[in-house]
Write a protein that holds these residues in place. Structure first.
Motif, PDB file in Angstrom:
ATOM      1  N   LEU A  15      -9.203  -5.894 -34.243  1.00  0.00           N
ATOM      2  CA  LEU A  15      -9.678  -6.132 -32.884  1.00  0.00           C
ATOM      3  C   LEU A  15      -9.163  -7.477 -32.381  1.00  0.00           C
ATOM      4  O   LEU A  15      -9.230  -8.489 -33.079  1.00  0.00           O
ATOM      5  N   LEU A  64     -15.852 -10.852 -25.725  1.00  0.00           N
ATOM      6  CA  LEU A  64     -16.300  -9.525 -26.153  1.00  0.00           C
ATOM      7  C   LEU A  64     -16.342  -8.520 -25.006  1.00  0.00           C
ATOM      8  O   LEU A  64     -17.035  -7.502 -25.096  1.00  0.00           O
ATOM      9  N   LEU A  80     -10.751  -5.809 -24.791  1.00  0.00           N
ATOM     10  CA  LEU A  80     -10.548  -5.714 -26.233  1.00  0.00           C
ATOM     11  C   LEU A  80      -9.534  -4.629 -26.571  1.00  0.00           C
ATOM     12  O   LEU A  80      -9.511  -3.562 -25.945  1.00  0.00           O
ATOM     13  N   ILE A 103     -10.256 -11.409 -33.205  1.00  0.00           N
ATOM     14  CA  ILE A 103     -11.637 -11.890 -33.134  1.00  0.00           C
ATOM     15  C   ILE A 103     -12.286 -11.791 -34.513  1.00  0.00           C
ATOM     16  O   ILE A 103     -12.369 -10.706 -35.101  1.00  0.00           O
ATOM     17  N   ILE A 163     -12.309  -7.109 -37.461  1.00  0.00           N
ATOM     18  CA  ILE A 163     -12.999  -5.916 -36.968  1.00  0.00           C
ATOM     19  C   ILE A 163     -11.969  -4.798 -36.900  1.00  0.00           C
ATOM     20  O   ILE A 163     -10.874  -4.981 -36.357  1.00  0.00           O
ATOM     21  N   TYR A 199     -18.045  -4.948 -32.216  1.00  0.00           N
ATOM     22  CA  TYR A 199     -17.989  -6.276 -32.843  1.00  0.00           C
ATOM     23  C   TYR A 199     -19.141  -6.467 -33.824  1.00  0.00           C
ATOM     24  O   TYR A 199     -18.932  -6.873 -34.968  1.00  0.00           O
ATOM     25  N   ARG A 200     -20.346  -6.149 -33.394  1.00  0.00           N
ATOM     26  CA  ARG A 200     -21.499  -6.365 -34.266  1.00  0.00           C
ATOM     27  C   ARG A 200     -21.450  -5.452 -35.491  1.00  0.00           C
ATOM     28  O   ARG A 200     -21.776  -5.866 -36.600  1.00  0.00           O
TER      29      ARG A 200
END
Length: 200
Positions: free
Chosen positions: A6, A34, A39, A56, A94, A105-106
């Motif tokens: 990512l 984000l 992205l 990222i 990621i 992302y999380r």
């Protein structure tokens, strides 16, 4: 199979206000970094050589009272440019496998944490800041989001062998050895006494 990672166009960071080191202005930078509309997933071999994109990276710091989890990077780690340096951050790239759970992302951050550590403690999560370090080749193609997990117990064990000499150390002692740490960790060690932002 080529790993995809990512990333976000570096121009997004330039437009937001390019900085060197650790920025505490999380409210300004985080939504831009984000932004799902900006992205992209890129082949990692290309992304590592293209400073027009920033990969990222979640950079997770584990803290128990005045003790910080730290380790030395082994030779088997993916990022060859950081071998043998000490670090206080756990995390990584990621990947597309992290899609599908809503927040890519999380999901990726939590996956990286599970892959690298046995974390057997409750915690409160906060954001310390955003890291950009264009002084090094590795920094020119990465941007870090620094998460601090304040643990209720120091129950953390390495899962990956490449996290060598892992354990907790007093913040003051780690600061005295700052030259042994990668630059991202140096930024974090200098800022850890400051307040963090609640994450989302």
């Amino acid at each position: 199979m080529v790993e995809h990672v990512l990333a976000i166009p570096t121009r997004v960071l330039r437009d937001a206000g390019l900085f060197q080191g650790l920025s505490r202005d999380v409210a300004h930078y985080l939504p831009r970094l984000l932004d799902p509309e900006r992205l992209v997933f890129l082949p990692r071999p290309e992304a590592e050589l293209d400073p027009e994109f920033k990969q990222i990276i979640p950079y997770v710091v584990l803290r128990y009272r005045d003790q910080i989890f730290h380790y030395r990077r082994g030779r088997g780690a993916n990022e060859k440019r950081l071998h043998a340096l000490r670090s206080v951050g756990v995390g990584g790239h990621i990947n597309p496998v992290d899609q599908g759970a809503g927040d890519v992302y999380r999901a990726g951050m939590l996956r990286e944490l599970r892959e690298e550590l046995f974390l057997e403690s409750a915690y409160e999560e906060r954001i310390l800041g955003i890291i950009n370090d264009d002084s090094l080749d590795v920094g020119k193609v990465h941007v870090g989001i620094v998460h601090v997990l304040d643990l209720t117990q120091p129950n953390v064990r390495r899962r990956e062998d490449d996290l060598m000499h892992a354990g907790f150390g007093a913040l003051a002692e780690l600061r005295q050895a700052h030259a042994e740490f990668e630059t991202w960790s140096q930024f974090v060690l200098a800022a850890l006494d400051q307040a963090c932002y609640n994450f989302r």
